[in-house]
Design a protein around this motif. Sequence first.
Motif, mmCIF file in Angstrom:
data_model
loop_
_atom_site.group_PDB
_atom_site.id
_atom_site.type_symbol
_atom_site.label_atom_id
_atom_site.label_comp_id
_atom_site.label_asym_id
_atom_site.label_seq_id
_atom_site.Cartn_x
_atom_site.Cartn_y
_atom_site.Cartn_z
ATOM 1 N N ARG A 239 0.975 17.064 33.770
ATOM 2 C CA ARG A 239 0.104 17.761 34.717
ATOM 3 C C ARG A 239 -0.417 16.832 35.810
ATOM 4 N N ILE A 242 2.062 16.082 38.660
ATOM 5 C CA ILE A 242 2.314 17.297 39.438
ATOM 6 C C ILE A 242 1.096 17.602 40.311
ATOM 7 N N ALA A 243 -0.102 17.447 39.712
ATOM 8 C CA ALA A 243 -1.339 17.697 40.462
ATOM 9 C C ALA A 243 -1.414 16.769 41.665
ATOM 10 N N LYS A 273 4.509 24.262 42.844
ATOM 11 C CA LYS A 273 3.743 25.296 42.127
ATOM 12 C C LYS A 273 4.622 25.963 41.068
ATOM 13 N N ALA A 276 4.995 23.515 38.275
ATOM 14 C CA ALA A 276 3.760 23.454 37.487
ATOM 15 C C ALA A 276 3.689 24.631 36.527
ATOM 16 N N GLU A 280 3.937 24.492 32.464
ATOM 17 C CA GLU A 280 2.841 25.040 31.664
ATOM 18 C C GLU A 280 3.362 26.029 30.628
#
Lengths: 441, 219
Positions: A239, A242-243, A273, A276, A280
């Motif tokens: 995460r 990617i963030a 996006k 991500a 997830e």
Amino acid sequence: MTAPRSLQARLAAALSIGLALVWLAASAAAYAVMRHEMGEVFDSAIQETAQRILPLAVMEIIDREPTDLQRVAPVRPHHELLTYVVRDEAGTIVLASHDADPAIFPASVPAGFSTTATHRIYAEAALKGSLTILLAEPIAVRRAAVNHAAEALALPIALLVPLSFAGVWLAVRAGMRPIRRLCAAIETRGAGDMTPLAAGPMPSEIEPIAAAVNHLLDRLRRTLEAERSFTANSAHELRTPIASALAQTQRLLAETRDSRTAERARTIEATLKTLARLAEKLMQLARAEGGRLLAEAPYDAGPIVRLVCADVARAPDAAGRLALALPDGAVSTRMDPDALSILVRNLVENALKHGDARETVSVRLDPDGRLAVVNGGAVVPADVLARLSRPFERGATGADGTGLGLAIVDAVARGAGTTLALRSPAPGRPDGFAAEVKLPA
Amino acid sequence: MRVLLIEDDRGLGSAVRDQIADDGHSVDWVTRLADARDHMAAAPYELVLLDLMLPDGRGLDFLKALRAAGDVTPVIVLTAMDQISDRIAGLNAGADDYLVKPFDLHELGARLSAVSRRYHGNPNPLVSVGDLQVDLAAKAVRRAGRPVALTAREWALFEGLVQRPGTILSKGQLEERLYAFDREVDSNTIEVHVSRLRKKLGPTAIETVRGLGYRLGVP
């Protein structure tokens, strides 16, 4: 015939058969000993009688003319079992008991006991062999006596053997009780229950089994926990970069004045996006398929459902489209809170994404733990409905998605020992789509 | 407003810092909890953005210590831990909001404003004062129905006054709000901006309270 598969039946049968054989052997031995002893008693009686009668007979024969046969008159008429004759040197019978049948006495007999086909004979000589007394007793008499005694012996045995079989069965059953208890303890635990078996007093034969099961559970728990923490850690590790990339791209978009650069940045933003979202969902699926999906203790599902719905409702395209109905009281469930939040989030996101945008999505939790998420929209054909909970399967939809949402919900539901039911049209209306899960209590 | 950003990832930290600075806030960015403690002690922050996994400790412990000390500064947690149990733990520790990575920078901006509005007791982003209609979320001001264009500096000053109608803000507090734009604020900067705002919004929009500071005027 095959041996019974039940240990209890096998033990009981073996013990019963063994016991019956021992009973049988013991009875046979008792019968043989009894017959021998009774023979000796009878023989001794004949011998005693012969030795009593012989002097009397000798006296009587000497006192009279030894020419004709004399029968000893009966005192009172009766049927004789024991008969006797007295013979002289020539073999002539000189004295006989009143019922004596000369035919049953063989012509020559050795001194002492001998047996003919029908009688037991005892011979005793007196006066240097000039007189011989022969006593005869029918063998049938002895046989009848032995048989009577055998019958008396057999009756209690016939009663005791079935009784002992019942005793064996009960004793074996009682002996097997700890095994049944252990089996029940293993069988009744939930899918994700990794707590060790209760340590109670146990027979030494079963203790190693219980210990082995506990050992296995412990190893399983550690493996699952390692997997779980790996999933959680990889989610975290994935995460953050990617963030970072997404935030940097959005800054690039904000700072550039060049339309071509902005266009590229927008493409990267969209891709990031998607990445991500996919990462997830894959993490959620891994968690749902590998994790421990039952909580240690039951808790109220209401606040979790409310929190997740509030969170999802903050997304711009969800504003005002979510109608949440929770019961007044607590809804107790044992589904792991994180698993529950993954389940609710995916159901609600799925309904918002694929449902008719003009209709609200209804999320309802019933007091009995039934969770239903209903959205409007065209009826989903039955064959598509059946495929929807498989990974990467999508309905005929224009909406972008990973195709994992319902697969994750399905995996969570199965892992927690319940099922996901999909219906279209939704119950009580001509169209729409309903997803229902009964939360495990 | 003045924001403290605690984030150890360089890429994310710099992007977030630039984004909220662009939104008109002044930002201090630190990567360690120890630095965060020093900053909290030295300057008044109106909001804290807190990452949970930091090189010198857990953000959650920092938050708990903050609340235990009676500090009510709004805190938005930024984290890669998305499980509901982590979220509940964060909210229970005293977080005002919770944003899971990766997040949209614009969403962060919106949450920042929302938390700040709630903190000042006015969750409604639409504020009406006299003939002024202010949309705090959209950063838009209308005077008698006509839109008024404010520069970022002017908005930063005006927002502070609108968020707390009737409250006097000192010159120093207003200077803090401009810290994002000018590291060195000149002695007459506030006066200059206030006079520009009065020209755009009306002479009675901002009232000078002699010796104390400024407040939103009641025409």
